[in-house]
Scaffold this motif. Structure first.
Motif, PDB file in Angstrom:
ATOM      1  N   ARG A  30       0.827  -1.201   0.000  1.00  0.00           N
ATOM      2  CA  ARG A  30       0.000   0.000   0.000  1.00  0.00           C
ATOM      3  C   ARG A  30       0.863   1.253   0.000  1.00  0.00           C
ATOM      4  O   ARG A  30       0.586   2.226  -0.691  1.00  0.00           O
ATOM      5  CB  ARG A  30      -0.925   0.014   1.230  1.00  0.00           C
ATOM      6  N   ARG A  31       1.909   1.215   0.819  1.00  0.00           N
ATOM      7  CA  ARG A  31       2.759   2.402   0.981  1.00  0.00           C
ATOM      8  C   ARG A  31       3.430   2.792  -0.332  1.00  0.00           C
ATOM      9  O   ARG A  31       3.357   3.955  -0.762  1.00  0.00           O
ATOM     10  CB  ARG A  31       3.810   2.134   2.057  1.00  0.00           C
ATOM     11  N   ALA A  32       4.072   1.826  -0.987  1.00  0.00           N
ATOM     12  CA  ALA A  32       4.764   2.120  -2.244  1.00  0.00           C
ATOM     13  C   ALA A  32       3.776   2.554  -3.327  1.00  0.00           C
ATOM     14  O   ALA A  32       4.059   3.460  -4.127  1.00  0.00           O
ATOM     15  CB  ALA A  32       5.547   0.894  -2.703  1.00  0.00           C
ATOM     16  N   THR A  33       2.600   1.933  -3.354  1.00  0.00           N
ATOM     17  CA  THR A  33       1.600   2.288  -4.364  1.00  0.00           C
ATOM     18  C   THR A  33       1.081   3.695  -4.142  1.00  0.00           C
ATOM     19  O   THR A  33       0.940   4.486  -5.093  1.00  0.00           O
ATOM     20  CB  THR A  33       0.436   1.279  -4.333  1.00  0.00           C
ATOM     21  N   MET A  34       0.782   4.055  -2.897  1.00  0.00           N
ATOM     22  CA  MET A  34       0.302   5.411  -2.624  1.00  0.00           C
ATOM     23  C   MET A  34       1.363   6.444  -2.978  1.00  0.00           C
ATOM     24  O   MET A  34       1.043   7.509  -3.537  1.00  0.00           O
ATOM     25  CB  MET A  34      -0.110   5.539  -1.154  1.00  0.00           C
ATOM     26  N   ARG A  35       2.623   6.156  -2.670  1.00  0.00           N
ATOM     27  CA  ARG A  35       3.686   7.096  -3.023  1.00  0.00           C
ATOM     28  C   ARG A  35       3.787   7.271  -4.535  1.00  0.00           C
ATOM     29  O   ARG A  35       3.928   8.397  -5.034  1.00  0.00           O
ATOM     30  CB  ARG A  35       5.010   6.596  -2.459  1.00  0.00           C
ATOM     31  N   ARG A  36       3.717   6.167  -5.259  1.00  0.00           N
ATOM     32  CA  ARG A  36       3.824   6.233  -6.724  1.00  0.00           C
ATOM     33  C   ARG A  36       2.663   7.028  -7.313  1.00  0.00           C
ATOM     34  O   ARG A  36       2.864   7.884  -8.181  1.00  0.00           O
ATOM     35  CB  ARG A  36       3.856   4.807  -7.285  1.00  0.00           C
ATOM     36  N   LEU A  37       1.438   6.766  -6.854  1.00  0.00           N
ATOM     37  CA  LEU A  37       0.282   7.474  -7.379  1.00  0.00           C
ATOM     38  C   LEU A  37       0.309   8.949  -6.998  1.00  0.00           C
ATOM     39  O   LEU A  37      -0.116   9.812  -7.776  1.00  0.00           O
ATOM     40  CB  LEU A  37      -1.003   6.812  -6.878  1.00  0.00           C
ATOM     41  N   SER A  38       0.805   9.255  -5.810  1.00  0.00           N
ATOM     42  CA  SER A  38       0.909  10.648  -5.377  1.00  0.00           C
ATOM     43  C   SER A  38       1.893  11.415  -6.251  1.00  0.00           C
ATOM     44  O   SER A  38       1.647  12.577  -6.613  1.00  0.00           O
ATOM     45  CB  SER A  38       1.334  10.706  -3.912  1.00  0.00           C
ATOM     46  N   ARG A  39       3.009  10.783  -6.588  1.00  0.00           N
ATOM     47  CA  ARG A  39       3.982  11.448  -7.463  1.00  0.00           C
ATOM     48  C   ARG A  39       3.369  11.743  -8.837  1.00  0.00           C
ATOM     49  O   ARG A  39       3.658  12.767  -9.449  1.00  0.00           O
ATOM     50  CB  ARG A  39       5.227  10.577  -7.622  1.00  0.00           C
ATOM     51  N   ARG A  40       2.508  10.847  -9.309  1.00  0.00           N
ATOM     52  CA  ARG A  40       1.938  11.003 -10.648  1.00  0.00           C
ATOM     53  C   ARG A  40       0.733  11.932 -10.675  1.00  0.00           C
ATOM     54  O   ARG A  40       0.590  12.758 -11.581  1.00  0.00           O
ATOM     55  CB  ARG A  40       1.556   9.640 -11.212  1.00  0.00           C
ATOM     56  N   TYR A  41      -0.156  11.801  -9.664  1.00  0.00           N
ATOM     57  CA  TYR A  41      -1.439  12.501  -9.723  1.00  0.00           C
ATOM     58  C   TYR A  41      -1.583  13.645  -8.712  1.00  0.00           C
ATOM     59  O   TYR A  41      -2.556  14.399  -8.776  1.00  0.00           O
ATOM     60  CB  TYR A  41      -2.585  11.508  -9.513  1.00  0.00           C
ATOM     61  N   GLY A  42      -0.671  13.750  -7.770  1.00  0.00           N
ATOM     62  CA  GLY A  42      -0.767  14.815  -6.783  1.00  0.00           C
ATOM     63  C   GLY A  42      -1.376  14.347  -5.471  1.00  0.00           C
ATOM     64  O   GLY A  42      -1.340  13.156  -5.136  1.00  0.00           O
ATOM     65  N   SER A  43      -1.966  15.278  -4.717  1.00  0.00           N
ATOM     66  CA  SER A  43      -2.422  14.988  -3.357  1.00  0.00           C
ATOM     67  C   SER A  43      -3.783  14.317  -3.293  1.00  0.00           C
ATOM     68  O   SER A  43      -4.300  14.073  -2.202  1.00  0.00           O
ATOM     69  CB  SER A  43      -2.460  16.274  -2.529  1.00  0.00           C
TER      70      SER A  43
END
Length: 435
Positions: A30-43
């Motif tokens: 979950r942690r790595a996925t949330m970080r990756r999506l945050s980098r791509r899509y923002g907050s």
């Protein structure tokens, strides 16, 4: 936040891969996925999950504040939650007026004088568990912290002793572990002719109810009931505003909820505390002679850098709900991304650095540090858990020297609900001299 009658949804962007692919990504990390999506899509970003459907994940503190301040009539706990296994009287299952009524009854045991009364139980259970710790060789601390927190809950919450205490020690870890799996993967609860995880959990639950029934009967017959401090005894005496008592089923469901919500998460945070402290010897040295303020700050920083629960969610009950930039239609699950909030550079400069001093003065804003969730669903046992972690750490640091290490950090490992150190928080200790 505002409820609207408009049906036009305004959702953040997100991945467009098949739902099963997105679910697998979150299952792996979950942690790595949330970080990756945050980098791509923002907050904020939208994802599809297998058990909760469409999820809008929020990591902007202002939007998380709006979510937590939303009335439970507009957005409340998701349909799929631990209430499906903890019982219809569990905090996770009840809503509205019933949730407010029960929360009012359960708040007093976890505050003030009654909370301090549990300190001796926590210290004695810690000393008892650590008496047999090996010296000079590495071992995982998490099995010990699991036993400590379980025994503390059974004594301070259930008021159990003797045969009932022994049986609950054996029964509840198996039941809670299996229940966590069933809550995440309800499909495996199918009854296969009396076999399978679902029927096995049901057998555990029936036996649990029988034991709690015995404890309730014993409490009701205790002539010194009003002198007892355990939560079960207080709930037996508690009355709603109309003078009616809690039912036996409500008491059983809420006791199981308190154990499930507070046992493994507290034990896991303690394991992370030792994992972090061994890699920060300067903090360890200060803690050996520091007071409660530094201990509290250290626990808060551990919860920031290694939150054991990484998201907390609400499901929209209104026709639609405006949260910040977004308009969420009925049924959408909005989640506060605890991990991403705790890594916010604006709230926590140099967020990758382990630094308890960042909590020594004025604390971060309420909706930036949220290991216990927030709003009307904030963990009712947060003060109890914080006290327990402080006393366990204080007692162990009083009795043992914890050896530092230069080993690589332990990676996060998902246990279903909680995220634990993969190695169990390995430590090496030496007992301090009697003087």
């Amino acid at each position: 936040m505002t409820a609207t009658t408009a049906t036009h949804a305004v959702l953040p962007d997100g991945p467009h891969s098949p739902r099963v692919v997105q679910a697998l990504s979150f299952a792996v990390s979950r942690r790595a996925t949330m970080r990756r999506l945050s980098r791509r899509y923002g907050s904020a970003f939208t994802v599809d999950s297998l058990n909760l459907g469409r999820m809008v994940m929020l990591a902007d503190p202002a939007e998380v504040r709006e979510l937590f301040q939303t009335s439970p009539e507009l957005a409340d706990t998701p349909d799929q939650n631990l209430g499906s296994v903890l019982g219809k009287g569990s905090f996770f299952a009840i809503t509205g007026d019933e949730h407010r009524r029960q929360r009012k009854l359960l708040t007093p045991p976890f505050h003030g004088r009654r909370l301090r009364a549990y300190e001796e139980i926590i210290e004695s259970e810690t000393a008892r568990e650590t008496k047999s710790w090996p010296e000079g060789r590495s071992f995982p601390v998490m099995p010990s912290t699991m036993r400590i927190t379980l025994n503390v809950v059974l004594r301070a919450v259930f008021g159990a002793e003797g045969a009932e205490l022994d049986e609950l020690r054996r029964l509840l870890p198996k039941a809670v572990k299996l229940g966590s799996i069933l809550a995440v993967l309800p499909i495996v609860r199918r009854d296969l002719g009396g076999y399978g995880p679902g029927p096995r959990f049901d057998r555990y639950r029936r036996r649990y109810d029988e034991i709690v029934g015995t404890l309730i009967d014993r409490a009701a017959a205790d002539p010194r009931l009003d002198e007892r401090e355990d939560v079960l005894a207080l709930l037996v005496q508690a009355r709603y505003d109309d003078g009616s008592p809690m039912s036996r089923g409500q008491i059983a469901d809420q006791l199981l909820t308190l154990l499930t919500a507070g046992h493994e998460t507290t034990a896991t945070t303690l394991a992370w505390a030792f994992e972090r402290l061994r890699r920060h010897p300067a903090v360890l040295e200060r803690l050996a002679s520091g007071g409660n303020e530094l201990l509290d700050a250290t626990v808060m920083e551990v919860q920031r850098v290694r939150p054991v629960v990484e998201i907390t969610a609400r499901q929209v009950r209104a026709d639609s709900l405006r949260i910040g930039r977004w308009t969420l239609p009925r049924g959408t699950v909005a989640t506060a991304c605890i991990t991403l909030l705790h890594e916010n550079e604006t709230l926590f400069p140099d967020p990758g650095r382990f630094d308890p001093d960042r909590f020594a003065g004025p604390h971060a804003e309420t909706y930036g540090w949220i290991p216990f969730g927030g709003g009307v669903r904030r963990c009712i046992g947060a003060a109890f858990a914080s006290l327990e972690m402080r006393v366990v750490l204080r007692t162990i640091l009083r009795d043992f020297v914890i050896e530092p290490t230069t080993d690589r950090p332990e990676r996060p490992h998902s246990r279903g609900i909680a995220v634990a150190p993969a190695g169990g928080g390995r430590i090496v200790v030496r007992r301090r001299s009697a003087t």
